[in-house]
Design an enzyme around this catalytic site. Structure first.
Site, mmCIF file in Angstrom:
data_model
loop_
_atom_site.group_PDB
_atom_site.id
_atom_site.type_symbol
_atom_site.label_atom_id
_atom_site.label_comp_id
_atom_site.label_asym_id
_atom_site.label_seq_id
_atom_site.Cartn_x
_atom_site.Cartn_y
_atom_site.Cartn_z
ATOM 1 N N ASP A 283 -24.248 -30.033 -64.463
ATOM 2 C CA ASP A 283 -23.002 -30.010 -63.255
ATOM 3 C C ASP A 283 -22.244 -28.758 -63.255
ATOM 4 O O ASP A 283 -21.478 -28.444 -62.198
ATOM 5 C CB ASP A 283 -22.138 -31.196 -63.768
ATOM 6 N N SER B 73 -23.158 -32.446 -72.168
ATOM 7 C CA SER B 73 -23.114 -31.335 -71.428
ATOM 8 C C SER B 73 -23.306 -29.836 -71.991
ATOM 9 O O SER B 73 -24.561 -29.834 -72.620
ATOM 10 C CB SER B 73 -21.671 -31.488 -70.781
ATOM 11 N N ASP C 179 -25.587 -25.708 -66.816
ATOM 12 C CA ASP C 179 -25.623 -26.263 -68.211
ATOM 13 C C ASP C 179 -26.531 -27.389 -68.343
ATOM 14 O O ASP C 179 -27.341 -27.643 -67.115
ATOM 15 C CB ASP C 179 -24.268 -26.854 -68.645
ATOM 16 N N ASP D 118 -26.697 -30.623 -68.382
ATOM 17 C CA ASP D 118 -26.731 -31.789 -67.303
ATOM 18 C C ASP D 118 -26.450 -31.177 -65.991
ATOM 19 O O ASP D 118 -26.060 -32.299 -65.049
ATOM 20 C CB ASP D 118 -25.675 -32.885 -67.896
HETATM 21 O O1 LIG Z 1 -18.482 -30.825 -70.210
HETATM 22 P P1 LIG Z 1 -18.573 -31.123 -68.695
HETATM 23 O O2 LIG Z 1 -19.464 -30.266 -68.118
HETATM 24 O O3 LIG Z 1 -18.965 -32.629 -68.418
HETATM 25 O O4 LIG Z 1 -17.202 -30.819 -68.111
HETATM 26 C C1 LIG Z 1 -16.085 -31.720 -68.707
HETATM 27 O O5 LIG Z 1 -15.246 -30.896 -69.335
HETATM 28 C C2 LIG Z 1 -14.598 -30.052 -68.764
HETATM 29 C C3 LIG Z 1 -13.588 -29.394 -69.853
HETATM 30 O O6 LIG Z 1 -12.761 -30.414 -70.385
HETATM 31 P P2 LIG Z 1 -11.881 -30.195 -71.618
HETATM 32 O O7 LIG Z 1 -11.048 -29.000 -71.233
HETATM 33 O O8 LIG Z 1 -10.976 -31.332 -71.901
HETATM 34 O O9 LIG Z 1 -12.807 -29.922 -72.992
HETATM 35 C C4 LIG Z 1 -13.604 -30.351 -67.658
HETATM 36 O O10 LIG Z 1 -13.170 -29.479 -66.843
HETATM 37 C C5 LIG Z 1 -14.482 -31.404 -66.643
HETATM 38 O O11 LIG Z 1 -13.764 -31.972 -65.899
HETATM 39 C C6 LIG Z 1 -15.287 -32.468 -67.473
HETATM 40 O O12 LIG Z 1 -16.182 -32.865 -66.556
HETATM 41 MG MG LIG Z 2 -21.945 -30.363 -67.872
#
Ligand SMILES: O=P([O-])(O)O[C@H]1O[C@H](COP(=O)(O)O)[C@@H](O)[C@H](O)[C@H]1O
Ligand SMILES: [Mg+2]
Length: 586
Positions: free
Chosen positions: A319, A157, A315, A317
């Site tokens: 999303d 990500s 970002d 990927d």
């Molecule tokens: O990194 P991504 O874009 O896949 O996003 C991921 O990480 C984010 C932050 O998570 P954390 O606070 O546990 O670091 C989450 O809100 C999200 O649901 C998850 O898919």
């Molecule tokens: Mg992402």
């Protein structure tokens, strides 16, 4: 980095794990070279070997390199072996349905994707791998579209470039919730990463176990994206006069966002030229994260030259989505994830209500650390708001439940961390959907001679000045994990009585699933699954939450407050943050 409270212990010491690797005669040259460096650095070696990578908020994520706590072909094979064994147990039909695999622009992403296919192939499991990099939301869509049994996305990500990761999807297209990913983790931990059988890519192809996919899927996904647009007349008419700047931040977004915007009527899309090519070094940004102002600065510079209405960045990927909108002064204003969600939700509900299309059982889903602004907007339209733990997988899980029970119509899902979903053909946050909807929101305001920023101000006047902020402290390595645990314990055991001078009235501890009313001491059970999160509700409706990140070595503090004026809200926010800092330092 395990988001969940109970940490699984690795039974071997780091030295023992290290010795196993050191004895391998067949490590690839880059990993072998790194082992030699680690031989001189105990601290680095301990970090690489003290625990196996685990599944957190969004799958497995770690620094690339040698070790069981690192992303490399062995840890990828081991995780995939866990999935393969699960599919073996489920039988031939499941294996024939197969697994869709995609990857982003990071170093080794494509290699890891094919490693996963090779492991699955050795079990006779069919795989569909994209011909070149594709976004996370398209992977989620494709699992559903091909009726596959599972999906794998190789990406870290928005993390720093040293990281990679492994997101795993179930047949509904959502990231697997812990109940399922735990089965895979447990089974993969029982396998020796060095002896996981793999099939050659040539054999996979010959035995029809690997299908390379690409443009047909893109077309199907782009067709589905058309359903995101609510008012095509508006987007075609106003869109024709708008200029949008878009940046994929060296990742996967541009290939689909460009055509998606065009088919919706936005003819003038300018890709930030320095950031449009995929590049795992992310050379123009400190972090490829649209949450960071620096990541959008190049897009804003371009927008200033071309007088663009909106700047959109996603970002690697694709999303998450961040935006900046033009002000009458010619300056560009960044919006937060919560604000972006608020303007999109408001537009969506207004448009549905105006067209008399608002379902009676409509539902919006957000995480417990996201703003109450959206709750106020949903309430205004009599739409129910559901709160889930952090992680879009929990939003996807809700959508599936709505569908199974037939009791709610999903309208919108979001997280403060710049993730949004409109249509359930994707079951993860989808920046392509968000990009198309946000462009429509901008068109809606432009048609009235306004900007999205003006629209946001009007919403503040109507619902109150909601302000939120997040503070994250990074602590790396073994010591860092301990610091994070100690800070969590401190907040849990020595609960502050007030933040910013406003009394705490209710404490929610999601680790023991208890909600305590401070004045009476009365406790209730919380309905969400166990998670290491604390949330404090203050007497005036403001709130504070604290949790360790499940994707990075960080502890995160979230604050949400509301005032009658922007100044009042900002002042309270600052006061609450000061209390948090005092408590950390105490
Ligand atoms: O990194 P991504 O874009 O896949 O996003 C991921 O990480 C984010 C932050 O998570 P954390 O606070 O546990 O670091 C989450 O809100 C999200 O649901 C998850 O898919
Ligand atoms: Mg992402």
């Amino acid at each position: 980095m395990d988001e969940r409270y109970a940490k699984k212990e690795n039974v071997m010491t780091w030295q023992e794990n290290y010795a196993v690797w050191q004895a391998r005669p067949d490590l690839p040259a880059d990993l072998q070279a790194e082992m030699e460096t680690l031989a001189q650095d105990d601290q680095a070696a301990e970090d690489a070997f003290y625990q196996p990578l685990s599944f957190g908020t969004a799958g497995m994520r770690g620094i690339m390199g040698a070790g069981i706590n690192r992303m490399n072909i062995y840890t990828v094979r081991q995780a995939t072996e866990g999935l393969a064994r699960l599919m073996d147990k489920r039988g031939a039909k499941v294996k024939a349905r197969g697994v869709v695999i995609s990857y982003d622009s990071r170093h080794h992403s494509q290699e890891f994707a094919f490693e996963a296919a090779r492991v699955l192939g050795a079990h006779g499991i069919k795989t569909y791998v994209f011909e070149s990099l594709r976004p996370t939301p398209e992977l989620s869509f494709t699992v559903r579209y091909l009726h596959a049994f599972a999906g794998i996305m190789i990406t870290a990500s928005h993390n720093p470039k040293a990281y990679n990761g492994y997101k795993i999807y179930g047949e509904d297209g959502g990231q697997m919730p812990p109940a399922e990913s735990d089965i895979i983790t447990n089974s993969s931990r029982q396998t020796d990463a060095f002896v996981v059988p793999v099939m050659s890519v040539a054999d996979l192809k010959e035995q029809d176990l690997l299908t390379i996919i690409g443009q047909d899927i893109d077309k199907a996904y782009l067709d589905a994206i058309k359903t995101v647009t609510i008012n095509p007349t508006l987007t075609e008419q106003v869109g024709a006069d708008m200029t949008l700047v878009y940046s994929p931040l060296h990742g996967t977004g541009a290939q689909l966002a460009g055509p998606a915007l065009k088919q919706a009527g936005f003819q003038h899309v300018q890709m930030v030229p320095e950031q449009v090519e995929p590049d795992g070094d992310f050379p123009t940004v400190e972090l490829p994260n649209p949450e960071s102002a620096q990541a959008l600065s190049m897009g804003i510079d371009l927008a200033k030259q071309t007088d663009a209405d909106v700047v959109i960045a996603v970002d690697p990927d694709a999303d998450r989505m961040g935006v900046a909108v033009r002000q009458p002064s010619g300056d560009y204003q960044l919006l937060t994830g919560n604000q972006i969600a608020a303007v999109m939700l408001n537009y969506l509900l207004t448009a549905l209500a105006d067209a008399d299309n608002l379902p009676a059982n409509g539902a919006v889903v957000k995480s417990i650390v996201s703003s109450e602004f959206a709750t106020a907007i949903a309430e205004h339209y009599d739409v129910e708001m559901f709160n889930v733990l952090t992680g879009f997988k929990y939003i996807a899980e809700k959508i599936q439940r709505f569908e199974d029970k037939g009791d709610h119509t999903f309208l919108f899902g979001f997280e403060e961390s710049y993730g949004y979903l409109v249509k359930s053909f994707t079951r993860d946050k989808d920046s392509i959907q968000a990009t198309v909807l946000f462009a429509e929101v901008a068109a809606y305001y432009k048609a009235q001679g306004k900007t999205v920023y003006d629209g946001l101000q009007a919403l503040f006047e109507q619902y109150g000045y909601f302000v939120e902020d997040t503070k994250a402290l990074t602590f790396t390595g073994v010591d860092g994990a301990e610091k994070i645990a100690n800070l969590m314990a401190k907040f849990r055991d020595e609960t502050p009585v007030a933040f910013g001078g406003v009394d705490v009235v209710k404490v929610e501890d999601f680790a023991n699933q208890k909600e305590t009313t401070v004045a009476t001491g009365v406790q209730h059970k919380l309905s969400l699954p166990k998670a290491n999160v604390l949330k404090y509700w203050l007497a005036d409706g403001s709130w504070v939450a604290v949790r360790p990140s499940g994707t990075e070595p960080k502890i995160k503090f979230y604050v949400g407050t509301k005032g009658n004026t922007p100044e009042a809200a900002q002042a309270e926010l600052a006061a609450i943050k000061a209390t948090i800092q005092e408590h950390i330092d105490a």
